[in-house]
Design a protein around this motif. Structure first.
Motif, PDB file in Angstrom:
ATOM      1  N   UNK A   1       0.840  -1.207   0.000  1.00  9.16           N
ATOM      2  CA  UNK A   1       0.000   0.000   0.000  1.00  9.16           C
ATOM      3  C   UNK A   1       0.871   1.251   0.000  1.00  9.16           C
ATOM      4  N   UNK A   2       1.928   1.243   0.814  1.00  9.73           N
ATOM      5  CA  UNK A   2       2.849   2.388   0.897  1.00  9.73           C
ATOM      6  C   UNK A   2       3.477   2.693  -0.467  1.00  9.73           C
ATOM      7  N   UNK A   3       3.993   1.615  -1.117  1.00  8.94           N
ATOM      8  CA  UNK A   3       4.640   1.813  -2.415  1.00  8.94           C
ATOM      9  C   UNK A   3       3.628   2.257  -3.470  1.00  8.94           C
TER      10      UNK A   3
ATOM     11  N   UNK B   1       2.818   5.888  -2.903  1.00  6.08           N
ATOM     12  CA  UNK B   1       3.986   6.696  -3.253  1.00  6.08           C
ATOM     13  C   UNK B   1       4.139   6.824  -4.764  1.00  6.08           C
ATOM     14  N   UNK B   2       3.951   5.725  -5.485  1.00  3.78           N
ATOM     15  CA  UNK B   2       4.103   5.752  -6.939  1.00  3.78           C
ATOM     16  C   UNK B   2       2.965   6.509  -7.604  1.00  3.78           C
TER      17      UNK B   2
ATOM     18  N   UNK C   1       3.937   9.948  -9.883  1.00  6.93           N
ATOM     19  CA  UNK C   1       3.731  10.061 -11.325  1.00  6.93           C
ATOM     20  C   UNK C   1       2.484  10.868 -11.700  1.00  6.93           C
ATOM     21  N   UNK C   2       1.726  11.297 -10.715  1.00  8.91           N
ATOM     22  CA  UNK C   2       0.494  12.020 -11.037  1.00  8.91           C
ATOM     23  C   UNK C   2       0.353  13.371 -10.325  1.00  8.91           C
TER      24      UNK C   2
ATOM     25  N   UNK D   1       8.883  12.540   2.293  1.00  9.04           N
ATOM     26  CA  UNK D   1      10.228  11.952   2.334  1.00  9.04           C
ATOM     27  C   UNK D   1      10.916  11.950   0.968  1.00  9.04           C
ATOM     28  N   UNK D   2      10.451  12.770   0.028  1.00  6.33           N
ATOM     29  CA  UNK D   2      11.100  12.859  -1.280  1.00  6.33           C
ATOM     30  C   UNK D   2      10.915  14.262  -1.840  1.00  6.33           C
TER      31      UNK D   2
END
Length: 377
Positions: free
Chosen positions: A13-15, A18-19, A23-24, A131-132
């Protein structure tokens, strides 16, 4: 085993979140920055309007809008969203719901004459878990023109009176009998040939016809901003520009045509500026724009050479009896004084305003022109 599966599920769920955001996040994201006014006067405060829209279903918890402006544009008050070094850097934080538009107005004080642009506009997004770093550079730019402020009207009154007196002396007394302006009461200075007998009989008072002047009066501002070979003070040159703005405003309001010639260069074209004679509010705006766009760091032509080339040696330019020439120059070089002496012989009396620092002097020792000193405080 259940704990492991739960951890794997949380990681997935985290990934996935995050993705999805990575990308959106920048899709459907729009930015518009502009000043509420295209031009203001030095010292005024204007709003920077920030409009950011998130036109998608994905909410954004934290988006930073960053941009930079010249340090002469000051964000007033106890502002923690901006920092100042060589430039002023702004960092505003936004939080968006789905399909939301946010508009903010940020006051900024214009502390200097010139043309200033907002640049380096970008959006940054730290991700849903902070965190990014994701960056979207925006090509949007906008600019504002800051006019020079006019000088103290009380201090300017004496110089204004002298220029007005000279303009009145050069006024053409010949009137155009084909341009009728109106009817007014007779005075002792009127000619009997202008008496309107029909209006006199109708009102019982002696009335005369009034006509427009056949030739308009003109004030030409000769603004010299070259260095004098000694210490150069920016405050003196800026005061000279403010004096030019004050002269233009004063006489355009009186309906007198005003033109401007200077050896200072435009910030973009790098060429010496000038504007032909004209009148009206629009013409005043054009003069103020020219004055605002002067970049004093650019190399300037020697003013004596400019006057020689434009007026004295130019046989196509004839002397004009209805023009008053106002020189604004802190520089008093011997060559310049001798050149202006020749100019005065050809064009008539010249009014020379000399801006000078407190404790300085403003005499003209190499020509017969009577200077008007203007102390820069």
């Amino acid at each position: 085993m259940n704990v492991l599966l739960m951890l794997i599920g949380v990681l997935i769920v985290y990934l996935a979140i995050k993705l999805v955001f990575r990308y959106n996040w920048n899709k459907g994201l729009g930015v518009a920055l502009e000043f509420e006014k295209k031009h203001v006067v030095n010292g005024e405060t204007v709003n920077v309007v920030e409009v950011i829209s998130n036109e998608k279903r994905l909410p954004l918890p934290c988006v930073n809008l960053k941009f930079q402006v010249d340090r002469e544009l000051e964000f007033p008050g106890t502002d923690t969203n901006s920092s100042v070094s060589d430039l002023a850097y702004r960092n505003d934080v936004f939080s968006f719901l789905a399909n939301q538009r946010i508009t903010r107005r940020i006051p900024v004080k214009c502390n200097h004459r010139g043309v200033f642009k907002i640049s380096g506009v970008q959006l940054t997004f730290a991700g849903p878990f902070m965190n990014e770093i994701n960056v979207l550079k925006v090509g949007s730019t906008c600019e504002i023109t800051v006019y020079p402020k006019t000088v103290d009207s009380k201090r300017f009154s004496f110089i204004r009176s002298r220029i007005s007196g000279e303009a009145e002396c050069k006024k053409y007394m010949l009137e155009d009998p084909f341009v009728f302006r109106g009817i007014r009461d007779y005075t002792s200075n009127d000619s009997l040939k202008n008496v309107n007998w029909k209006a006199t009989a109708r009102t019982g008072n002696l009335c005369v016809n009034e006509y427009n002047e056949s030739v308009s009066r003109n004030v030409c501002i000769l603004l010299n901003l070259e260095d004098d070979g000694m210490l150069t003070y920016d405050s003196v040159n800026e005061e000279a520009i403010s004096l030019a703005a004050s002269v233009a405003e004063e006489f355009i309001r009186q309906g007198i045509n005003v033109s401007l010639i200077s050896n200072a260069c435009d910030v973009d074209t790098k060429e010496a500026v000038g504007i032909r004679e004209g009148a009206g509010v629009g013409h005043l705006g054009s003069i103020n724009t020219v004055l605002a766009r002067m970049d004093l760091k650019l190399e300037k032509e020697e003013f004596a050479a400019l006057i020689n080339r434009t007026f004295i040696e130019n046989v196509s330019v004839q002397s004009s009896d209805n023009s008053v020439y106002v020189v604004i120059s802190a520089s008093r070089r011997k060559k310049l004084q001798q050149t202006m002496q020749k100019f005065e012989k050809k064009y008539g009396q010249v009014i020379w305003i000399v801006p000078y620092m407190t404790g300085g002097e403003y005499s003209l020792d190499y020509c017969g022109i009577r200077p008007e000193g203007w102390e820069v405080k």
